[in-house]
Every structure is written in structure tokens, then in C-alpha cells.
Design a protein around this motif. Structure first.
Motif, mmCIF file in Angstrom:
data_model
loop_
_atom_site.group_PDB
_atom_site.id
_atom_site.type_symbol
_atom_site.label_atom_id
_atom_site.label_comp_id
_atom_site.label_asym_id
_atom_site.label_seq_id
_atom_site.Cartn_x
_atom_site.Cartn_y
_atom_site.Cartn_z
ATOM 1 N N ALA A 80 0.825 -1.214 0.000
ATOM 2 C CA ALA A 80 0.000 0.000 0.000
ATOM 3 C C ALA A 80 0.853 1.255 0.000
ATOM 4 C CB ALA A 80 -0.930 -0.002 1.209
ATOM 5 N N GLY A 81 2.187 1.098 0.024
ATOM 6 C CA GLY A 81 3.080 2.239 -0.094
ATOM 7 C C GLY A 81 3.821 2.629 1.161
ATOM 8 N N HIS A 82 3.630 1.900 2.253
ATOM 9 C CA HIS A 82 4.370 2.192 3.469
ATOM 10 C C HIS A 82 5.799 1.650 3.356
ATOM 11 C CE1 HIS A 82 0.076 2.161 4.675
ATOM 12 N NE2 HIS A 82 0.447 3.255 5.324
ATOM 13 N N GLY A 83 6.708 2.201 4.174
ATOM 14 C CA GLY A 83 8.119 1.895 4.026
ATOM 15 C C GLY A 83 8.604 0.774 4.913
ATOM 16 N N ALA A 187 6.669 -0.529 -2.089
ATOM 17 C CA ALA A 187 7.202 -0.080 -0.799
ATOM 18 C C ALA A 187 8.610 0.473 -0.972
ATOM 19 C CB ALA A 187 7.228 -1.234 0.187
ATOM 20 N N PRO A 188 8.889 1.676 -0.475
ATOM 21 C CA PRO A 188 10.277 2.129 -0.423
ATOM 22 C C PRO A 188 11.038 1.323 0.616
ATOM 23 C CG PRO A 188 8.842 3.723 0.658
ATOM 24 C CD PRO A 188 7.945 2.676 0.058
ATOM 25 N N THR A 189 12.245 0.871 0.269
ATOM 26 C CA THR A 189 12.998 -0.023 1.134
ATOM 27 C C THR A 189 14.418 0.489 1.349
ATOM 28 O OG1 THR A 189 13.786 -1.387 -0.720
ATOM 29 C CG2 THR A 189 11.680 -2.008 0.304
ATOM 30 N N PHE A 190 14.979 0.112 2.494
ATOM 31 C CA PHE A 190 16.352 0.459 2.831
ATOM 32 C C PHE A 190 16.896 -0.648 3.719
ATOM 33 C CE2 PHE A 190 19.592 2.225 5.602
ATOM 34 C CZ PHE A 190 20.331 3.044 4.763
ATOM 35 N N TYR A 191 18.145 -1.049 3.466
ATOM 36 C CA TYR A 191 18.786 -2.056 4.306
ATOM 37 C C TYR A 191 20.229 -1.658 4.557
ATOM 38 C CZ TYR A 191 21.203 -6.215 5.858
ATOM 39 O OH TYR A 191 21.987 -7.073 6.580
ATOM 40 N N THR A 192 20.680 -1.820 5.790
ATOM 41 C CA THR A 192 22.094 -1.682 6.119
ATOM 42 C C THR A 192 22.551 -2.902 6.886
ATOM 43 O OG1 THR A 192 23.792 -0.318 7.176
ATOM 44 C CG2 THR A 192 21.626 -0.353 8.239
ATOM 45 N N ALA A 193 23.695 -3.442 6.490
ATOM 46 C CA ALA A 193 24.261 -4.593 7.177
ATOM 47 C C ALA A 193 25.004 -4.195 8.440
ATOM 48 C CB ALA A 193 25.217 -5.337 6.245
#
Length: 219
Positions: A80-83, A187-193
Motif C-alpha cells: 500500500a506504499g508504506h516503508g 514499498a520504499p525499502t532500505f537495508y544496512t548490514a
């Protein structure tokens, strides 16, 4: 005011640093105008409860942390567009769920011993990296992944040169990915290891990295 859900359940490798990460995100929220709730309860992942949240953070989660109803609720909420933002061990989550691999961008495989190496900014034009120097000395678990997130169209933001530490196994030389962003099913996504150790979350530069990731997923 935006509200963010921090999910911390880990059935594989629990991290004591989730306490410090939760505190850091809460303090960032106080300063930058968002509020946070933290939980390890999978029952929160139901449509009525998730409706409150502009973004969901998986903070060093691991293993099968959601039941089928929870998976359906999270997927519906994000499409639905949430991050969605994943930190460190979040890439070791839900191996049994193919959709989640697209969300996180790459699956955790292994890591060598904790050690120090220079993180390299691959893309300085993102709010998660714009404040960082081109080379940034950091101590962490340097994750190997089962695939390169670039294969899924991810925008890689931070890298490490495998020649700068011992035990790398991905074979990507100076293109070894550490943090990336993108979009998955709307969905806007971001990942950091990064973010294994508790003291990481007191570091001003790392807090800025997390804040930039939140700004990305909050749009």
C-alpha cells in the motif's frame, strides 16, 4: 507525526544491541519529529494494528519471525506504499518466504570474525550517506550475502573492499555491498548490514546513516 514500528524478534541469533538500537531510533524520533513503538510480539502484524505505522523497521530480526497471517498483513501494508527498513541481521529473516528476499534485497550467508575496515561511500547523493566521508573506519561483522542486491535493481550506497579485511567469501572485490535502497511492490525499502555492536548506536555518523534510511522509507 509519523509513527514507526520497530520489530526485534530473532529466533536465530538474538542481538543485545536491539536495546541500544531502539533507544537510538527513539532519540532520533524525538529530535526529528517521529515516534517509535518497539515489539517482539508477532501478533502486532495484523491489518488493524499496522494501520498506525508509516514504516516498519526490522531491527536485527532473524528466522521465521512471522506466521502466515503476519506475512500477509505486512505484505499488504507495504504494497500500500508504506516503508520498510532493515538493520543488520534483518537479512537473516524469513528464509522460507520468497517475497521477503525481494524486500530485503539479499539474504545473509555468513560473516568472518568482527574486525575493522574502511567503509566506502558508493553513492554520496543519498540522505543515508551524504554526511559520511568517502572512507569511514568501522568495526562490525562484514556480512557475505547469497546474492548481489544489484541483481534485483538495488541502489548500493555503501561498500567495503574485500582486500581490506580477512575472511570475505562473496568474491566482489571492492564492490562488496553493505547498504542499499530500492522499492519492492510499491514499498520504499532500505537495508544496512551495519549495526552488530551496542556501541554502534551511540555513534553519531551511524545514527545519521539510520536517519537517512528512515527519511528514504518515509518518503
Amino acid at each position: 507525526m509519523a509513527r514507526i514500528l520497530i520489530y526485534r524478534r530473532n529466533l536465530r541469533f538474538p542481538h543485545a544491541s536491539v536495546v541500544d538500537g531502539t533507544r537510538a531510533l527513539g532519540e532520533l524520533g524525538e529530535r526529528h519529529g517521529f515516534t517509535v513503538d518497539a515489539t517482539e510480539d508477532p501478533a502486532v502484524f495484523r491489518p488493524a494494528a499496522l494501520r498506525r505505522y508509516a514504516a516498519v523497521v526490522f531491527l536485527s530480526t532473524g528466522g521465521p519471525v512471522l506466521d502466515e497471517a503476519g506475512q500477509d498483513a505486512l505484505r499488504a501494508h507495504l504494497t500500500a506504499g508504506h516503508g520498510w527498513l532493515g538493520v543488520h541481521a534483518a537479512s537473516s529473516t524469513a528464509y522460507e518466504w520468497p517475497w521477503f528476499e525481494g524486500l530485503v534485497g539479499a539474504r545473509f550467508d555468513r560473516h568472518p570474525a568482527i574486525q575493522t575496515a574502511p567503509v566506502r561511500v558508493a553513492d554520496p547523493g543519498h540522505p543515508a550517506t551524504a554526511h559520511l566521508p568517502a572512507r569511514w573506519e568501522w568495526t562490525d561483522e562484514w556480512y557475505d550475502f547469497r546474492s548481489d542486491p544489484r541483481e534485483r535493481g538495488a541502489r548500493v550506497l555503501l561498500t567495503v573492499d574485500e582486500a581490506d579485511y580477512t575472511g570475505a567469501a562473496m568474491g566482489l572485490a571492492d564492490r562488496h555491498p553493505l547498504a542499499w535502497c530500492g522499492e519492492h511492490d510499491g514499498a520504499p525499502t532500505f537495508y544496512t548490514a551495519l549495526g552488530h555492536a551496542p556501541e554502534a548506536y551511540a555513534d553519531r555518523a551511524f545514527r545519521g546513516h539510520l536517519l537517512g534510511g528512515l527519511r528514504h522509507v518515509l518518503g
